[in-house]
Design an enzyme around this catalytic site. Structure first.
Site, mmCIF file in Angstrom:
data_model
loop_
_atom_site.group_PDB
_atom_site.id
_atom_site.type_symbol
_atom_site.label_atom_id
_atom_site.label_comp_id
_atom_site.label_asym_id
_atom_site.label_seq_id
_atom_site.Cartn_x
_atom_site.Cartn_y
_atom_site.Cartn_z
ATOM 1 N N CYS A 109 0.820 -1.224 0.000
ATOM 2 C CA CYS A 109 0.000 0.000 0.000
ATOM 3 C C CYS A 109 0.851 1.270 0.000
ATOM 4 O O CYS A 109 0.349 2.351 -0.296
ATOM 5 C CB CYS A 109 -0.939 0.015 1.189
ATOM 6 S SG CYS A 109 -2.039 -1.382 1.177
ATOM 7 N N HIS A 242 -2.796 7.812 2.818
ATOM 8 C CA HIS A 242 -3.366 6.548 2.351
ATOM 9 C C HIS A 242 -4.746 6.370 2.982
ATOM 10 O O HIS A 242 -4.905 6.498 4.199
ATOM 11 C CB HIS A 242 -2.430 5.405 2.749
ATOM 12 C CG HIS A 242 -2.980 4.051 2.456
ATOM 13 N ND1 HIS A 242 -3.726 3.774 1.327
ATOM 14 C CD2 HIS A 242 -2.906 2.882 3.139
ATOM 15 C CE1 HIS A 242 -4.074 2.499 1.340
ATOM 16 N NE2 HIS A 242 -3.594 1.939 2.425
ATOM 17 N N ASN A 272 -10.469 1.214 0.835
ATOM 18 C CA ASN A 272 -9.003 1.167 0.749
ATOM 19 C C ASN A 272 -8.605 0.546 -0.591
ATOM 20 O O ASN A 272 -8.845 -0.638 -0.821
ATOM 21 C CB ASN A 272 -8.487 0.325 1.926
ATOM 22 C CG ASN A 272 -6.981 0.157 1.921
ATOM 23 O OD1 ASN A 272 -6.312 0.455 0.937
ATOM 24 N ND2 ASN A 272 -6.451 -0.336 3.025
HETATM 25 N N1 ACO Z 1 -18.683 -6.169 11.175
HETATM 26 C C1 ACO Z 1 -19.109 -6.353 12.439
HETATM 27 N N2 ACO Z 1 -18.285 -6.738 13.418
HETATM 28 C C2 ACO Z 1 -16.999 -6.929 13.132
HETATM 29 C C3 ACO Z 1 -16.498 -6.749 11.824
HETATM 30 C C4 ACO Z 1 -17.392 -6.368 10.825
HETATM 31 N N3 ACO Z 1 -17.020 -6.154 9.546
HETATM 32 N N4 ACO Z 1 -15.166 -7.010 11.841
HETATM 33 C C5 ACO Z 1 -14.844 -7.344 13.104
HETATM 34 N N5 ACO Z 1 -15.949 -7.293 13.892
HETATM 35 C C6 ACO Z 1 -16.060 -7.551 15.319
HETATM 36 C C7 ACO Z 1 -14.971 -8.457 15.840
HETATM 37 O O1 ACO Z 1 -15.316 -9.804 15.637
HETATM 38 C C8 ACO Z 1 -14.919 -8.062 17.287
HETATM 39 O O2 ACO Z 1 -15.960 -8.705 17.954
HETATM 40 P P1 ACO Z 1 -15.774 -9.253 19.477
HETATM 41 O O3 ACO Z 1 -15.513 -8.002 20.287
HETATM 42 O O4 ACO Z 1 -17.056 -9.904 19.753
HETATM 43 O O5 ACO Z 1 -14.596 -10.160 19.434
HETATM 44 C C9 ACO Z 1 -15.249 -6.572 17.265
HETATM 45 O O6 ACO Z 1 -15.883 -6.318 16.013
HETATM 46 C C10 ACO Z 1 -14.034 -5.686 17.428
HETATM 47 O O7 ACO Z 1 -13.049 -6.108 16.463
HETATM 48 P P2 ACO Z 1 -11.653 -5.396 16.391
HETATM 49 O O8 ACO Z 1 -10.835 -6.061 15.327
HETATM 50 O O9 ACO Z 1 -11.065 -5.290 17.752
HETATM 51 O O10 ACO Z 1 -12.105 -3.946 15.905
HETATM 52 P P3 ACO Z 1 -11.250 -2.649 15.739
HETATM 53 O O11 ACO Z 1 -11.890 -1.550 16.472
HETATM 54 O O12 ACO Z 1 -9.793 -2.876 15.930
HETATM 55 O O13 ACO Z 1 -11.458 -2.299 14.183
HETATM 56 C C11 ACO Z 1 -10.368 -2.472 12.057
HETATM 57 C C12 ACO Z 1 -11.044 -3.221 13.188
HETATM 58 C C13 ACO Z 1 -11.382 -1.543 11.412
HETATM 59 C C14 ACO Z 1 -9.897 -3.473 11.002
HETATM 60 C C15 ACO Z 1 -9.193 -1.643 12.617
HETATM 61 O O14 ACO Z 1 -8.379 -2.451 13.433
HETATM 62 C C16 ACO Z 1 -8.369 -1.058 11.527
HETATM 63 O O15 ACO Z 1 -8.814 -0.221 10.758
HETATM 64 N N6 ACO Z 1 -7.079 -1.422 11.439
HETATM 65 C C17 ACO Z 1 -6.211 -0.938 10.419
HETATM 66 C C18 ACO Z 1 -6.530 -1.638 9.173
HETATM 67 C C19 ACO Z 1 -5.837 -1.011 8.009
HETATM 68 O O16 ACO Z 1 -5.591 0.159 7.985
HETATM 69 N N7 ACO Z 1 -5.551 -1.857 7.050
HETATM 70 C C20 ACO Z 1 -5.004 -1.473 5.862
HETATM 71 C C21 ACO Z 1 -3.609 -0.892 5.962
HETATM 72 S S1 ACO Z 1 -2.522 -1.609 4.912
HETATM 73 C C22 ACO Z 1 -3.293 -1.625 3.528
HETATM 74 O O17 ACO Z 1 -3.786 -0.639 3.129
HETATM 75 C C23 ACO Z 1 -3.403 -2.913 2.764
#
Ligand code: ACO
Length: 315
Positions: A109, A242, A272
């Site tokens: 990315c 990004h 993304n």
């Molecule tokens: N819908 C509903 N619930 C969900 C989903 C979804 N799509 N995805 C996860 N959950 C649930 C999980 O199962 C978890 O449930 P639990 O509490 O019962 O276990 C809960 O939501 C919390 O999950 P987390 O993973 O802790 O949520 P978080 O607040 O960390 O958000 C996210 C997740 C959005 C992926 C975040 O961590 C993030 O944005 N990280 C960076 C990702 C990123 O930037 N990636 C790309 C960069 S590199 C590139 O561009 C390729």
């Protein structure tokens, strides 16, 4: 280095969060509050990434008002495209009728910044005066559509720019450290000599780890390019980050203590799109006439590797 033209292309099909919730255990509320994403564009049966890449390249050439025969290099960045070989850059070259070396790079990315760095190096070495850069990504084919924590994040698209060596110096900072926070294994095939079980590529992401690495590295890279240029955040007109998560953009904005209007974003409509995200956003704000001659822009991107980088340019 000066950017003299921009272009972009997105798939026709728009997929909203509510549409995802029809087949995934998710909701518009979860996706939009955690990421800022409301919808994304997705390649479907009757479109392919090559078409998008060519369209973005042609738009950038038109915007730069140059003929493809003037190009000295085509660098295409992608983590996923329609070919194992030839490089997508070669296909673009044929489609625009250019006659120059053309190759693909893969810096995840952060690829737009890494490609800018390579292009800048080619120009400084006197090997090229005009370079077409195309970042084209088909992320929705790498995504594991059973993993709700990652598949809701991605979209497809292509962004392109033309750069020339006739401009002021730019500042670039890039880095890579190995991390398994975001990986996608290559496809495994059986051969007469390797009896491994056939497997398709699937993207696996440790979301929270990526989030932390992204904020740390982006804040560091942006500061480094501003320091190198002897400028401060106040001097910068736009920070184009990004488009991975709006909360990451917000965290960087708070860190730099700069107003909202300096951080344009389109993640709510695009998701993304990996390396295409910054050039796609750049093309949008350029076409809206938001950038003026002499404006200072900072691009920052991060992703698998873990890789990250920033670039400061004068428009
Ligand atoms: N819908 C509903 N619930 C969900 C989903 C979804 N799509 N995805 C996860 N959950 C649930 C999980 O199962 C978890 O449930 P639990 O509490 O019962 O276990 C809960 O939501 C919390 O999950 P987390 O993973 O802790 O949520 P978080 O607040 O960390 O958000 C996210 C997740 C959005 C992926 C975040 O961590 C993030 O944005 N990280 C960076 C990702 C990123 O930037 N990636 C790309 C960069 S590199 C590139 O561009 C390729």
């Amino acid at each position: 280095m000066k950017i003299i033209g921009t272009g972009s292309a997105i798939p026709r099909r728009e997929v909203t969060n509510d549409m995802l919730a029809e087949f995934l255990d998710t909701s518009d509320e979860w996706i939009s509050t955690r990421t800022g994403i409301k919808s994304r564009r997705v390649l479907s049966t009757d479109e392919d990434l090559t078409q998008l890449a060519i369209q973005a390249a042609k738009e950038a050439l038109k915007d730069a008002k140059i003929d493809a025969s003037e190009l000295d290099y085509i660098l295409c960045h992608n983590v996923s495209n329609d070919f194992e070989t030839p490089a997508l850059a070669c296909v673009i070259q044929g489609a625009v009728s250019a006659h120059c070396p053309s190759l693909d790079l893969n810096g995840a990315c952060s690829g737009f910044i890494f490609t800018l760095d390579c292009a800048n190096g080619l120009m400084k070495a006197g090997r090229a005066k005009k370079i077409l850069i195309v970042c084209a990504e088909h992320m929705t084919k790498m995504t594991d559509w059973t993993r709700r924590e990652s598949c809701v994040l991605f979209g497809d698209g292509a962004g392109a720019i033309i750069i020339t060596d006739e401009g002021p110096d730019c500042e670039i900072s890039i880095s890579t450290t190995y991390s398994d926070a975001l990986t996608c294994n290559a496809r495994v095939v059986t051969t007469p000599f390797s009896q491994q079980e056939e497997k398709y590529a699937k993207l696996v992401m440790k979301g929270r780890e990526v989030f932390k690495l992204a904020v740390q590295s982006s804040a560091h890279d942006i500061q480094e390019v501003m320091d190198k240029a002897h400028l401060t955040a106040e001097d910068v007109r736009f920070f184009l980050l990004h488009q991975a998560n709006l909360r990451i953009v917000d965290a960087i904005k708070s860190h730099l203590d700069q107003p909202e209007e300096k951080f344009p974003h389109n993640i709510e409509r695009r998701g993304n799109t990996s390396s295409a995200s910054v050039p796609l956003l750049l093309d949008e704000i350029n076409k809206q006439g938001m950038i003026k001659e002499g404006d200072i822009l900072v691009f920052s991107a991060f992703g698998a590797g873990f890789s990250s980088g920033a670039c400061l340019i004068r428009w």
